[in-house]
Design an enzyme around this catalytic site. Structure first.
Site, PDB file in Angstrom:
ATOM      1  N   ASP A  39      33.293 -25.901  -5.543  1.00 52.14           N
ATOM      2  CA  ASP A  39      33.643 -27.296  -5.307  1.00 52.14           C
ATOM      3  C   ASP A  39      34.337 -27.816  -6.565  1.00 52.14           C
ATOM      4  OD1 ASP A  39      33.541 -29.792  -3.830  1.00 52.14           O
ATOM      5  OD2 ASP A  39      32.042 -30.429  -5.291  1.00 52.14           O
ATOM      6  N   ASP A  41      35.061 -31.760  -7.451  1.00 48.85           N
ATOM      7  CA  ASP A  41      34.502 -32.998  -7.989  1.00 48.85           C
ATOM      8  C   ASP A  41      33.041 -32.800  -8.362  1.00 48.85           C
ATOM      9  OD1 ASP A  41      36.783 -34.736  -7.667  1.00 48.85           O
ATOM     10  OD2 ASP A  41      36.435 -34.618  -5.515  1.00 48.85           O
TER      11      ASP A  41
END
Length: 350
Positions: A39, A41
């Site tokens: 991922d 963020d």
């Protein structure tokens, strides 16, 4: 993924609930898994800043033979723009290294509507680029008679765009949301995410979208198709998207505590949201896991032990707080009944 309840960890910080099918025994995670599905963020960057250690760790993981793919629920930017941002932060990245929920959403739509069909877009450039890759025509008005509506996060999404989507969805047009994250981490704090904006259209229409992003399977499928990963490790900061998505896809996961999830939230994680490994940050990729072992009625990791007595979790020991958290998670997750974890996080020094 196996549903065992042991806990493990690396020296810099990883913990597992079991479920690695022996992969963790092969050495450090960077050699045990062929591709890290990261991922962005809260894991690699927060806004315009790289998360501490991310740049150095990802470079070294690649040198040790681990493939790196950046998998994001954020649909606002196309892969090229995401890769450019990563390069600016010092992370080596090409557009093909990036897989977005916009790409997953576009595939879902393309499998449902004719080639060349109009698709109403609520969101950023990333959605438009992904739709065009499938031969679809992005539009911005319900008057264009769209065959579908695709909604993703963009900072400039406003009332007019949400209204156009509501008009189309109310007519029964197929509706896909890139993701349903209620919040996103920013440099200034936690902000409303695409899920909050989806809620506006839901409130106006009573309809429910098909969700393409994590934790649903379309983005997982898109990532595997694009990377060819055979032993992937999902790396994220959220239980309800990254980790739940890994569980849904039947693959192992590493939760890092550099984003949304807190130690208290991790202790309370349900069976479908428990990571295989837990770490303070990405340095866990370069270290070998250490398994928390059961000794009598206690779970032990490092110099910490944890046990559940009369429904309450207690920890004892000293040393690295991440080891204490691993032991505490193992004890809490092994319980068949609800566990009172009050005071544990403070006792561990978080």
């Amino acid at each position: 993924m196996s549903k065992q309840t042991s806990a493990s960890a690396s020296g810099s910080g990883s913990a597992t609930t079991g479920g690695s099918d022996g992969a963790a025994d092969a050495g450090e995670l960077a050699r045990a898994y062929d591709v890290a599905l990261l991922d962005l963020d809260g894991v690699v960057y927060t806004g315009a800043r790289a998360v501490p250690h991310a740049v150095q760790v990802l470079g070294e993981a690649r040198r040790r033979g681990m493939g790196i793919a950046f998998v994001t629920n954020n649909a606002s930017r196309p892969p090229k723009a995401v890769a450019e941002h990563l390069v600016e932060l010092g992370v080596s990245a090409e557009p093909e290294d990036v897989v977005t929920s916009a790409q997953a959403a576009a595939r879902v739509v393309a499998e449902r509507v004719p080639e060349g069909a109009s698709v109403l877009v609520v969101g950023g450039e990333g959605l438009e680029v992904a739709l065009r890759e499938h031969g679809l025509r992005p539009v911005r008005s319900a008057d264009e008679e769209p065959a579908a509506v695709v909604q993703g996060f963009a900072a400039d999404v406003g009332w007019q765009a949400l209204t156009e989507a509501s008009y189309a969805v109310a007519r029964g047009v197929f509706w896909v949301a890139s993701n349903a994250d209620l919040t996103i981490p920013t440099e200034r704090g936690i902000a409303p995410g695409n899920g909050a904006l989806v809620g506006v259209v839901r409130a106006a229409t009573g309809a429910e979208p098909v969700v393409a992003g994590k934790p649903e399977l379309p983005l997982h499928r898109e990532t595997i198709l694009r990377t060819g990963a055979r032993r992937p490790l999902v790396v994220g900061d959220r239980l309800d998207t990254d980790i739940e998505g890994a569980c849904n896809g039947g693959v192992d996961s590493l939760l890092v505590l550099t984003g949304v999830t807190t130690p208290q939230g991790l202790l309370a994680a349900g069976a479908g949201q428990r990571p295989t490994f837990v770490a303070e940050d990405l340095r866990a990729l370069l270290a070998a896991p250490v398994t928390a072992r059961r000794e009598g009625d206690a779970w032990v990791c490092g110099d910490w032990s944890a046990r559940v007595t009369e429904g309450a979790l207690a920890v004892e020991g000293s040393g690295a707080r991440i080891d204490g958290l691993r032991a505490a998670c193992a004890a809490a997750w092994a319980s068949d009944a609800p566990v009172d974890t009050s005071g544990v996080v403070e006792r561990l020094g978080w």
